[in-house]
Motif scaffolding. Structure first.
Motif, PDB file in Angstrom:
ATOM      1  N   GLY A  63     -14.245  25.279   5.042  1.00  0.00           N
ATOM      2  CA  GLY A  63     -13.371  25.275   6.202  1.00  0.00           C
ATOM      3  C   GLY A  63     -11.898  25.241   5.844  1.00  0.00           C
ATOM      4  O   GLY A  63     -11.070  25.820   6.542  1.00  0.00           O
ATOM      5  N   LEU A  64     -11.565  24.565   4.741  1.00  0.00           N
ATOM      6  CA  LEU A  64     -10.169  24.432   4.339  1.00  0.00           C
ATOM      7  C   LEU A  64      -9.702  25.547   3.419  1.00  0.00           C
ATOM      8  O   LEU A  64      -8.514  25.700   3.161  1.00  0.00           O
ATOM      9  N   GLY A  65     -10.659  26.306   2.887  1.00  0.00           N
ATOM     10  CA  GLY A  65     -10.303  27.381   1.976  1.00  0.00           C
ATOM     11  C   GLY A  65      -9.925  26.889   0.592  1.00  0.00           C
ATOM     12  O   GLY A  65      -9.107  27.517  -0.100  1.00  0.00           O
ATOM     13  N   VAL A  66     -10.522  25.771   0.160  1.00  0.00           N
ATOM     14  CA  VAL A  66     -10.273  25.225  -1.167  1.00  0.00           C
ATOM     15  C   VAL A  66     -11.616  24.989  -1.844  1.00  0.00           C
ATOM     16  O   VAL A  66     -12.676  25.186  -1.250  1.00  0.00           O
ATOM     17  N   ASN A  67     -11.593  24.553  -3.097  1.00  0.00           N
ATOM     18  CA  ASN A  67     -12.859  24.241  -3.754  1.00  0.00           C
ATOM     19  C   ASN A  67     -13.239  22.783  -3.499  1.00  0.00           C
ATOM     20  O   ASN A  67     -12.403  21.964  -3.110  1.00  0.00           O
ATOM     21  N   HIS A  68     -14.510  22.470  -3.718  1.00  0.00           N
ATOM     22  CA  HIS A  68     -15.005  21.141  -3.347  1.00  0.00           C
ATOM     23  C   HIS A  68     -14.405  20.041  -4.206  1.00  0.00           C
ATOM     24  O   HIS A  68     -14.309  18.892  -3.775  1.00  0.00           O
ATOM     25  N   THR A  69     -13.973  20.366  -5.432  1.00  0.00           N
ATOM     26  CA  THR A  69     -13.354  19.335  -6.275  1.00  0.00           C
ATOM     27  C   THR A  69     -12.020  18.893  -5.690  1.00  0.00           C
ATOM     28  O   THR A  69     -11.643  17.718  -5.822  1.00  0.00           O
ATOM     29  N   THR A  70     -11.312  19.802  -5.049  1.00  0.00           N
ATOM     30  CA  THR A  70     -10.062  19.438  -4.397  1.00  0.00           C
ATOM     31  C   THR A  70     -10.317  18.479  -3.247  1.00  0.00           C
ATOM     32  O   THR A  70      -9.607  17.482  -3.070  1.00  0.00           O
ATOM     33  N   VAL A  71     -11.351  18.761  -2.464  1.00  0.00           N
ATOM     34  CA  VAL A  71     -11.693  17.876  -1.352  1.00  0.00           C
ATOM     35  C   VAL A  71     -12.061  16.495  -1.875  1.00  0.00           C
ATOM     36  O   VAL A  71     -11.616  15.471  -1.341  1.00  0.00           O
ATOM     37  N   LEU A  72     -12.876  16.449  -2.918  1.00  0.00           N
ATOM     38  CA  LEU A  72     -13.282  15.170  -3.491  1.00  0.00           C
ATOM     39  C   LEU A  72     -12.078  14.403  -4.016  1.00  0.00           C
ATOM     40  O   LEU A  72     -11.958  13.183  -3.817  1.00  0.00           O
ATOM     41  N   ARG A  73     -11.157  15.109  -4.671  1.00  0.00           N
ATOM     42  CA  ARG A  73      -9.965  14.451  -5.222  1.00  0.00           C
ATOM     43  C   ARG A  73      -9.109  13.867  -4.111  1.00  0.00           C
ATOM     44  O   ARG A  73      -8.638  12.727  -4.216  1.00  0.00           O
ATOM     45  N   ARG A  74      -8.913  14.628  -3.020  1.00  0.00           N
ATOM     46  CA  ARG A  74      -8.094  14.126  -1.918  1.00  0.00           C
ATOM     47  C   ARG A  74      -8.769  12.958  -1.209  1.00  0.00           C
ATOM     48  O   ARG A  74      -8.113  12.012  -0.779  1.00  0.00           O
ATOM     49  N   LEU A  75     -10.101  13.016  -1.078  1.00  0.00           N
ATOM     50  CA  LEU A  75     -10.826  11.924  -0.442  1.00  0.00           C
ATOM     51  C   LEU A  75     -10.763  10.664  -1.299  1.00  0.00           C
ATOM     52  O   LEU A  75     -10.538   9.557  -0.788  1.00  0.00           O
ATOM     53  N   ASP A  76     -10.943  10.824  -2.601  1.00  0.00           N
ATOM     54  CA  ASP A  76     -10.843   9.673  -3.510  1.00  0.00           C
ATOM     55  C   ASP A  76      -9.451   9.055  -3.449  1.00  0.00           C
ATOM     56  O   ASP A  76      -9.297   7.827  -3.465  1.00  0.00           O
ATOM     57  N   ALA A  77      -8.425   9.897  -3.379  1.00  0.00           N
ATOM     58  CA  ALA A  77      -7.050   9.394  -3.324  1.00  0.00           C
ATOM     59  C   ALA A  77      -6.819   8.590  -2.048  1.00  0.00           C
ATOM     60  O   ALA A  77      -6.171   7.530  -2.070  1.00  0.00           O
ATOM     61  N   LEU A  78      -7.365   9.070  -0.934  1.00  0.00           N
ATOM     62  CA  LEU A  78      -7.202   8.360   0.334  1.00  0.00           C
ATOM     63  C   LEU A  78      -7.916   7.021   0.305  1.00  0.00           C
ATOM     64  O   LEU A  78      -7.365   5.996   0.734  1.00  0.00           O
TER      65      LEU A  78
ATOM     66  N   MET B 145       0.847  -1.190   0.000  1.00  0.00           N
ATOM     67  CA  MET B 145       0.000   0.000   0.000  1.00  0.00           C
ATOM     68  C   MET B 145       0.886   1.244   0.000  1.00  0.00           C
ATOM     69  O   MET B 145       1.893   1.313   0.686  1.00  0.00           O
ATOM     70  N   ASN B 146       0.538   2.230  -0.809  1.00  0.00           N
ATOM     71  CA  ASN B 146       1.301   3.459  -0.873  1.00  0.00           C
ATOM     72  C   ASN B 146       1.239   4.190   0.465  1.00  0.00           C
ATOM     73  O   ASN B 146       0.289   4.054   1.235  1.00  0.00           O
ATOM     74  N   GLU B 147       2.267   4.991   0.726  1.00  0.00           N
ATOM     75  CA  GLU B 147       2.337   5.738   1.980  1.00  0.00           C
ATOM     76  C   GLU B 147       1.187   6.743   2.066  1.00  0.00           C
ATOM     77  O   GLU B 147       0.880   7.440   1.096  1.00  0.00           O
ATOM     78  N   LEU B 148       0.573   6.813   3.243  1.00  0.00           N
ATOM     79  CA  LEU B 148      -0.540   7.741   3.433  1.00  0.00           C
ATOM     80  C   LEU B 148      -0.045   9.171   3.440  1.00  0.00           C
ATOM     81  O   LEU B 148       1.054   9.483   3.910  1.00  0.00           O
ATOM     82  N   ASP B 149      -0.893  10.060   2.923  1.00  0.00           N
ATOM     83  CA  ASP B 149      -0.604  11.489   2.862  1.00  0.00           C
ATOM     84  C   ASP B 149      -1.391  12.184   3.963  1.00  0.00           C
ATOM     85  O   ASP B 149      -2.620  12.077   4.016  1.00  0.00           O
ATOM     86  N   TRP B 150      -0.682  12.894   4.867  1.00  0.00           N
ATOM     87  CA  TRP B 150      -1.378  13.595   5.941  1.00  0.00           C
ATOM     88  C   TRP B 150      -2.384  14.614   5.394  1.00  0.00           C
ATOM     89  O   TRP B 150      -3.442  14.828   5.946  1.00  0.00           O
ATOM     90  N   GLY B 151      -2.054  15.213   4.262  1.00  0.00           N
ATOM     91  CA  GLY B 151      -2.979  16.161   3.645  1.00  0.00           C
ATOM     92  C   GLY B 151      -4.307  15.510   3.292  1.00  0.00           C
ATOM     93  O   GLY B 151      -5.374  16.104   3.476  1.00  0.00           O
ATOM     94  N   ASP B 152      -4.246  14.268   2.799  1.00  0.00           N
ATOM     95  CA  ASP B 152      -5.485  13.546   2.483  1.00  0.00           C
ATOM     96  C   ASP B 152      -6.285  13.278   3.748  1.00  0.00           C
ATOM     97  O   ASP B 152      -7.512  13.426   3.781  1.00  0.00           O
ATOM     98  N   LEU B 153      -5.602  12.872   4.806  1.00  0.00           N
ATOM     99  CA  LEU B 153      -6.283  12.604   6.071  1.00  0.00           C
ATOM    100  C   LEU B 153      -6.927  13.882   6.617  1.00  0.00           C
ATOM    101  O   LEU B 153      -8.030  13.852   7.170  1.00  0.00           O
ATOM    102  N   ARG B 154      -6.235  14.999   6.484  1.00  0.00           N
ATOM    103  CA  ARG B 154      -6.779  16.271   6.970  1.00  0.00           C
ATOM    104  C   ARG B 154      -8.052  16.642   6.212  1.00  0.00           C
ATOM    105  O   ARG B 154      -9.011  17.149   6.791  1.00  0.00           O
ATOM    106  N   HIS B 155      -8.079  16.362   4.912  1.00  0.00           N
ATOM    107  CA  HIS B 155      -9.285  16.626   4.129  1.00  0.00           C
ATOM    108  C   HIS B 155     -10.429  15.711   4.561  1.00  0.00           C
ATOM    109  O   HIS B 155     -11.583  16.123   4.622  1.00  0.00           O
ATOM    110  N   ALA B 156     -10.112  14.452   4.873  1.00  0.00           N
ATOM    111  CA  ALA B 156     -11.139  13.525   5.345  1.00  0.00           C
ATOM    112  C   ALA B 156     -11.706  13.986   6.684  1.00  0.00           C
ATOM    113  O   ALA B 156     -12.917  13.909   6.926  1.00  0.00           O
TER     114      ALA B 156
END
Length: 309
Positions: free
Chosen positions: A27-42, A1-12
């Protein structure tokens, strides 16, 4: 399994706290597509679905709850490291965030803040007028490029009889409240009157029905329940503005008096509304040079101001 990204966990974590992609994005100051992308990656790295996408929002699965528990622990460790690093700062430079109530900012802080800014030109003070004590142990939601030192608040000032046990600070002195009316009004009391008579006979400017968190709100709900309420507002400054029109009487802190010579006190101080002003910080930050200087200089000035009424 690839190493987990703390940024992805923070988005989750943000999705779990907000219950939606849109809320997490705000809350994070980003757009929702970024959140979805990070969640999908996690989820892809873990090989498990962490949230159920329901009509009412995002709800963690069993796997999600397990991952989020570890992520929260990691977040606490990250914040602890940041606070320890910030607490070692010995320079009288940098950004200092202070959170307080609007009424304290307008009526008590201007002169002490101006004096502090003149004495320490290397410190940039940012005041957030907020009536509620923020969690000083947590940084505000991070955004790309945000500096480590950008915290929700370094120092909090709060009108309260109770403070969080994990914070440290000083009691600056007691504040009192009285009932006030427009000076010179021919239809309102112009001298100290028993509170029972004011409740029975005078029209009132009160706080809004939904407010319950402050001692003033709770007092009004019980003490003037049967009074003639002409209108309701949400802040002391709004109460003062309406009292100047002569529409009724209302409760104000006595430290507002110097800025409102057009109002006159028509009651004695109300014991139930007496409350201290606290200046608070996190234990890890109290030895930071700029925090220590602020709490000493501004704290001393406010203590003297409150002692003199």
């Amino acid at each position: 399994m690839n190493e987990l990204d703390w940024g992805d966990l923070r988005h989750a974590l943000a999705v779990a706290e907000a219950g939606s992609l849109a809320g997490a994005a705000r809350g994070l100051g980003v757009n929702h597509t970024t959140v979805l992308r990070r969640l999908d990656a996690l989820e892809s790295r873990l090989g498990a679905r962490l949230f159920e996408r329901k009509r009412g929002g995002y709800r963690p699965t069993d796997a999600g709850e397990a991952v989020l528990a570890h992520a929260r622990h990691m977040a606490d460790r990250v914040h602890e490291i940041e606070r320890e690093v910030l607490g070692r700062d010995r320079e009288l430079t940098g950004l200092l965030r202070v959170t307080t109530a609007f009424v304290v900012m307008e009526h008590l802080l201007p002169e002490p803040l101006a004096a502090f800014a003149s004495a320490y030109p290397g410190i940039e003070v940012e005041v957030v007028e907020n009536a509620f004590l923020v969690d000083l142990s947590r940084r505000r939601a991070e955004v790309p490029g945000q500096a480590l030192a950008q915290r929700e608040a370094d120092v909090a000032m709060r009108l309260s009889r109770q403070v969080a046990e994990h914070l440290v600070g000083r009691d600056l002195g007691m504040t009192q409240c009285r009932v006030y009316a427009c000076r010179g009004s021919t239809t309102l009391p112009q001298s100290v009157t028993p509170l029972a008579e004011l409740v029975r006979d005078a029209p009132w400017v009160a706080f809004e029905h939904d407010q319950q968190g402050r001692i003033y709100d709770r007092w009004m709900q019980t003490q003037i329940e049967k009074a003639k309420v002409r209108l309701r507002v949400d802040l002391f400054n709004a109460v003062a503005a309406m009292l100047h029109t002569g529409i009724g009487v209302g409760v104000l802190p006595t430290f507002m008096e110097p800025n409102h010579p057009g109002l006159i006190a028509v009651s004695d101080p109300i014991p139930e509304l007496a409350a201290p002003i606290w200046m608070l910080t996190h234990p890890d930050l109290r030895q930071t040079a700029r925090v220590r200087a602020f709490m000493h200089d501004v704290g001393d000035a406010l203590t003297a101001r409150l002692a003199n009424g």
